[in-house]
Structures are given as C-alpha cells and as structure tokens.
Design an enzyme around this catalytic site. Structure first.
Site, mmCIF file in Angstrom:
data_model
loop_
_atom_site.group_PDB
_atom_site.id
_atom_site.type_symbol
_atom_site.label_atom_id
_atom_site.label_comp_id
_atom_site.label_asym_id
_atom_site.label_seq_id
_atom_site.Cartn_x
_atom_site.Cartn_y
_atom_site.Cartn_z
ATOM 1 N N TYR A 1 -2.416 6.063 -4.637
ATOM 2 C CA TYR A 1 -3.559 6.976 -4.747
ATOM 3 C C TYR A 1 -3.089 8.192 -5.523
ATOM 4 O O TYR A 1 -1.895 8.510 -5.521
ATOM 5 C CB TYR A 1 -3.990 7.470 -3.358
ATOM 6 C CG TYR A 1 -4.552 6.429 -2.431
ATOM 7 C CD1 TYR A 1 -5.762 5.828 -2.702
ATOM 8 C CD2 TYR A 1 -3.871 6.074 -1.263
ATOM 9 C CE1 TYR A 1 -6.300 4.891 -1.828
ATOM 10 C CE2 TYR A 1 -4.397 5.134 -0.384
ATOM 11 C CZ TYR A 1 -5.612 4.554 -0.676
ATOM 12 O OH TYR A 1 -6.139 3.638 0.182
ATOM 13 N N THR B 1 -5.790 3.127 -7.008
ATOM 14 C CA THR B 1 -7.073 3.078 -6.307
ATOM 15 C C THR B 1 -7.840 4.376 -6.535
ATOM 16 O O THR B 1 -7.322 5.468 -6.292
ATOM 17 C CB THR B 1 -6.828 2.843 -4.801
ATOM 18 O OG1 THR B 1 -6.102 1.611 -4.669
ATOM 19 C CG2 THR B 1 -8.132 2.738 -4.032
ATOM 20 N N SER C 1 0.833 -1.211 0.000
ATOM 21 C CA SER C 1 0.000 0.000 0.000
ATOM 22 C C SER C 1 0.867 1.261 0.000
ATOM 23 O O SER C 1 1.988 1.256 0.512
ATOM 24 C CB SER C 1 -0.866 -0.018 1.263
ATOM 25 O OG SER C 1 -1.283 1.267 1.616
ATOM 26 N N HIS D 1 -13.873 -1.107 -1.703
ATOM 27 C CA HIS D 1 -12.878 -0.816 -0.668
ATOM 28 C C HIS D 1 -13.216 -1.559 0.630
ATOM 29 O O HIS D 1 -13.027 -1.055 1.732
ATOM 30 C CB HIS D 1 -12.811 0.701 -0.417
ATOM 31 C CG HIS D 1 -11.435 1.210 -0.108
ATOM 32 N ND1 HIS D 1 -10.637 1.843 -1.033
ATOM 33 C CD2 HIS D 1 -10.700 1.194 1.034
ATOM 34 C CE1 HIS D 1 -9.502 2.191 -0.479
ATOM 35 N NE2 HIS D 1 -9.509 1.801 0.779
ATOM 36 N N LYS E 1 -8.369 0.081 -9.311
ATOM 37 C CA LYS E 1 -9.096 -0.580 -8.211
ATOM 38 C C LYS E 1 -10.156 0.349 -7.629
ATOM 39 O O LYS E 1 -9.857 1.514 -7.328
ATOM 40 C CB LYS E 1 -8.096 -0.963 -7.104
ATOM 41 C CG LYS E 1 -8.713 -1.489 -5.824
ATOM 42 C CD LYS E 1 -7.629 -2.017 -4.901
ATOM 43 C CE LYS E 1 -8.154 -2.461 -3.563
ATOM 44 N NZ LYS E 1 -8.438 -1.351 -2.646
HETATM 45 C C1 FNR Z 1 -7.759 -1.301 3.052
HETATM 46 N N1 FNR Z 1 -7.833 -1.129 1.676
HETATM 47 C C2 FNR Z 1 -6.907 -0.374 1.023
HETATM 48 N N2 FNR Z 1 -6.956 -0.237 -0.330
HETATM 49 C C3 FNR Z 1 -6.033 0.480 -0.988
HETATM 50 O O1 FNR Z 1 -6.097 0.584 -2.213
HETATM 51 N N3 FNR Z 1 -5.010 1.076 -0.297
HETATM 52 C C4 FNR Z 1 -4.896 0.990 1.046
HETATM 53 O O2 FNR Z 1 -3.974 1.528 1.649
HETATM 54 C C5 FNR Z 1 -5.886 0.272 1.754
HETATM 55 N N4 FNR Z 1 -5.849 0.181 3.107
HETATM 56 C C6 FNR Z 1 -6.745 -0.614 3.773
HETATM 57 C C7 FNR Z 1 -6.650 -0.767 5.151
HETATM 58 C C8 FNR Z 1 -7.514 -1.620 5.814
HETATM 59 C C9 FNR Z 1 -7.371 -1.794 7.285
HETATM 60 C C10 FNR Z 1 -8.495 -2.330 5.093
HETATM 61 C C11 FNR Z 1 -9.419 -3.300 5.773
HETATM 62 C C12 FNR Z 1 -8.617 -2.160 3.734
HETATM 63 C C13 FNR Z 1 -8.841 -1.871 0.895
HETATM 64 C C14 FNR Z 1 -8.316 -3.247 0.505
HETATM 65 O O3 FNR Z 1 -7.294 -3.159 -0.447
HETATM 66 C C15 FNR Z 1 -9.447 -4.108 -0.081
HETATM 67 O O4 FNR Z 1 -10.122 -3.400 -1.072
HETATM 68 C C16 FNR Z 1 -10.426 -4.521 1.000
HETATM 69 O O5 FNR Z 1 -9.739 -4.927 2.156
HETATM 70 C C17 FNR Z 1 -11.318 -5.634 0.512
HETATM 71 O O6 FNR Z 1 -12.288 -5.961 1.444
HETATM 72 P P1 FNR Z 1 -12.170 -7.245 2.406
HETATM 73 O O7 FNR Z 1 -12.178 -8.450 1.541
HETATM 74 O O8 FNR Z 1 -10.917 -7.087 3.160
HETATM 75 O O9 FNR Z 1 -13.357 -7.152 3.296
#
Ligand code: FNR
Length: 387
Positions: free
Chosen positions: A134, A160, A111, A284, A260
């Site tokens: 981002y 994203t 990330s 997300h 994404k």
């Molecule tokens: C994320 N997600 C996320 N996405 C992204 O593009 N950059 C990021 O830094 C983060 N950070 C992040 C932190 C936390 C704590 C979570 C739970 C999620 C979203 C992640 O990439 C993904 O889209 C989701 O986690 C998918 O959902 P589930 O399957 O984890 O419920």
C-alpha cells in the site's frame, strides 16, 4: 454440510470448517464485507449467474489448464491474493500458503500486513513470489520495503489502490475489532473466544507466535500485537495519493507492476498510462465501498479499454475452477484467489490449501473439456451462453 462429511471438497466446505475452528472475531474478519455486504454478495452472485455453453464431441483427451503470465509458466491462470493476517488464521499461515502455491505452480502473494515477513517467506523455497504494498505516508518505509522485496526474489509487485480511506465492516465493529471495546471487555471477549477454540488457541494462538506484522516491525518498533500494528496502518493510509505517485512508484520498482483495485475503464487507462504492466479488476472482495458493481460485471468494459495494453487480472468472488474459466472467458488473463485459500488454511493448513487448489485446477479442466476447449488460449466468450 453436516458434521458427517469426511472429506472437504468445495470452498463452501472449507468455509464452514473454518467457521468452526476460528474464534468468531477472526472468522468474521476473514468472511465479512463492508456495510450491508451487498457488493460481497454480488461478487459471487454475478459469477453464479454466468452460464457455460456445453459443447460435445470435441477431442478433449488432452486438456491443459496451463498458461503464461509475465513470461512465467503457471499451472492454471491464477495466483494467490494478498490476505492480511493470514498468519492469525493458521500457524505461520503465509509459509504454508507459499509451500502449497509452489507445489501447484502458481504465484503466492504476500500482503504488506502479513504475520510472516518477506524474509521468512523467502526461506520457504528459491521460487520467486509476489509482494503487495500500500502507499504509506512514510515513503521511506515504502522504498525500504521495495528494496527488501527485491533482495528476496520478489519479481512482481501488486500495488493496491482502493484503500484511500478505510471502509468499515459492521461485523468487525460488533466484535470490537475496529475499536469500541475497553481493554477489559476486549480481554474478556478474546479469552472467551480462545477458550471456545482450543485447537486454534494452541496451534496458532501459542505455537504460531510471534503475532507481529513481520514486514512492519522495523518501522513500528513499539508495536507487539496485531491491534498495535492495525492502529499504525490506519494512521499511515494516505488519502492524498494520485496517479503521479504511481509514476513515482514505477521509477522505484523495475519488476512487474500490477495495480490492484481498479474498477472502471477510466482508471484502467490511467493505470496503464502511469506504467502498470497489469491491473487487477477488484473491489477488495467487497470490503471497501459497498454497492459498487461486482468485479466480474465490470471486467468486459475494462478489457475493452486496456486488454491489449496490459495484463488484466481479476479478483473478488472467485470460488471455484469454473469461476476461473468464466473470468478467462470474459477476458481476464488470470485471477487472484482470495478468501478460499484462507478458509482452506484455517480448516486444514497446507494440506487443505493444496487440496483446494487441486480442486480448482481439476474443476477448471472439466469445465474446459465440456465447453469444448483444450487449452486456455482457446478460451473466449463463445464458451458462455449469452442469451
Ligand atoms: C484482503 N484483501 C487484501 N488486499 C490487499 O491488497 N492487501 C491485503 O492485505 C488484503 N487483506 C485482506 C484480508 C482479508 C481477510 C480479505 C478477505 C481480503 C483483498 C484480497 O486481496 C482480495 O482482493 C479479495 O479477497 C478478493 O475477494 P474474495 O474473492 O476473497 O471474495
């Protein structure tokens, strides 16, 4: 799961163990979703509602979960999703995750807001990894990070796009993670939280330092805590971004580009027109707009719109190997595994992630065998019971 369980098996087991090990504010940050958490719940419920059609007496003595994506071999149709601050959940969590992903043979995504930097992760092995970015107002920082990513063997960029504005999570508000606590109240709550979780406090709180956002240090030299970096990110989120900026980005990045956060067929078409090689159908993880449809419910329409023009991935709600197969049956080339790998990291470090990924893989193979398919290329909607 009672405390008598000796071995952690399912995602839910790891989740409960993570809940015990992490300070409350960190567990809630990981586990929570925005507002009423309706989309968070729907993401998993809609997977659960899908049923397989069991088939018997096929020769399933050899079942392979392998696939290819962007010309690379993957042990199963999955990659690890970018999760910010994973290094606060486990000691240098991103490094442990990269090692586990390498060992199994799936890509790891770092990330933008990770604790470990691109350069630190690259030292784990020579295997390429994915980087998530981002669009920041500071376009100079964006270009610089792309160059750094290229220099350390990142072959795929996940960009994203569902963060034009920041959604709010009530759990984070209650815990003072989104501001609202004065310095003293913050200090008190953090100290109490650490005292209640001595193992985390030692292994991550002390031995896991520094807790800076490794990728961003160069652009925010005065920041020293995750809170400082989060404040910078909140300022840097650029709500003015359009598909024109994605065209610009396409010219800056010659590796694979996955957009994404696409959740409609119309945006999927726009992403492909702007030059994306892939998209991830995603909300997300229910952390942005609440009450949007689940990713798996939207997947078939997106696949109809662009499935023959780009690689369609899916994330949000994948909790098991069976879910990987369901997503594949509805047209996803692969999934991103999100929260589950971080629950496993918090609960059991690298060994926990490895064990969880192996469980996903074997569960996927069992589900394939009992729906009568032996290779991921044979998987389509016929393996689902669609009454
Ligand atoms: C994320 N997600 C996320 N996405 C992204 O593009 N950059 C990021 O830094 C983060 N950070 C992040 C932190 C936390 C704590 C979570 C739970 C999620 C979203 C992640 O990439 C993904 O889209 C989701 O986690 C998918 O959902 P589930 O399957 O984890 O419920």
């Amino acid at each position: 799961m009672g405390s008598l369980n000796l071995v952690l098996a399912s995602t839910e087991d790891y989740r409960r163990k993570a809940e015990k090990k992490l300070p409350r504010f960190l567990f809630d940050y990981l586990d929570g979703g925005s507002y009423q958490e309706r989309t968070l719940a729907a993401n998993c419920a809609d997977f659960e509602a899908l049923q397989f059609k069991q088939r018997v007496l096929y020769d399933v003595s050899k079942v392979s979960s392998a696939t290819t994506l962007f010309g690379d071999d993957l042990a199963m149709p999955a990659a690890m999703a970018p999760i910010g601050m994973a290094g606060m959940m486990a000691q240098r969590g991103e490094l442990q995750a990269k090692r586990a992903a390498d060992a199994l043979g799936i890509p790891f995504t770092l990330s933008t807001v990770s604790i470990c930097s691109l350069e630190e992760v690259a030292k784990v092995s020579d295997k390429p990894f994915w980087f998530q970015l981002y669009m920041l107002k500071d376009r100079g920082a964006v270009v610089d990070m792309l160059q750094r990513a290229r220099a350390v063997n990142v072959d795929t960029l996940i960009f994203t796009v569902d963060l034009a504005v920041l959604g709010a999570r009530y759990r984070d508000v209650r815990n003072g993670m989104s501001g609202g606590l004065n310095r003293w109240a913050q200090f008190r709550s953090t100290t109490l939280s650490f005292m209640g979780h001595p193992s985390w406090a030692w292994h991550v709180g002390i031995k896991g330092k520094p807790h800076t956002f490794g990728n961003l240090k160069a652009y925010v030299p005065d920041a020293s805590t995750p809170t400082d970096f989060q404040a910078w990110i909140a300022e840097q989120v650029d709500p003015s971004v359009t598909w024109k900026d994605i065209e610009w980005l396409r010219h800056q990045w010659d590796g694979n580009l996955i957009i994404k956060g696409v959740l409609s067929p119309e945006d999927a078409v726009a992403a492909v027109n702007a030059g994306a090689d892939g998209i991830s159908v995603s909300n997300h993880g229910g952390r942005q707009l609440d009450s949007v449809s689940s990713a798996i419910a939207m997947l078939p329409r997106v696949v109809d719109a662009v499935g023959d023009r780009c690689e369609v991935l899916l994330d949000s709600g994948v909790r098991s190997g069976a879910d990987v197969l369901k997503a594949r049956a509805l047209g996803a080339k692969a999934v991103l595994i999100g929260r589950p790998w971080v629950y496993a990291a918090a609960a059991g470090g690298e060994a926990g992630i490895t064990s969880l990924l192996n469980t996903f893989k074997s569960e996927l193979q069992v589900a394939m065998a009992l729906t009568g398919v032996t290779h991921t290329d044979q998987v389509d909607a016929r393996i689902l019971d669609r009454r």
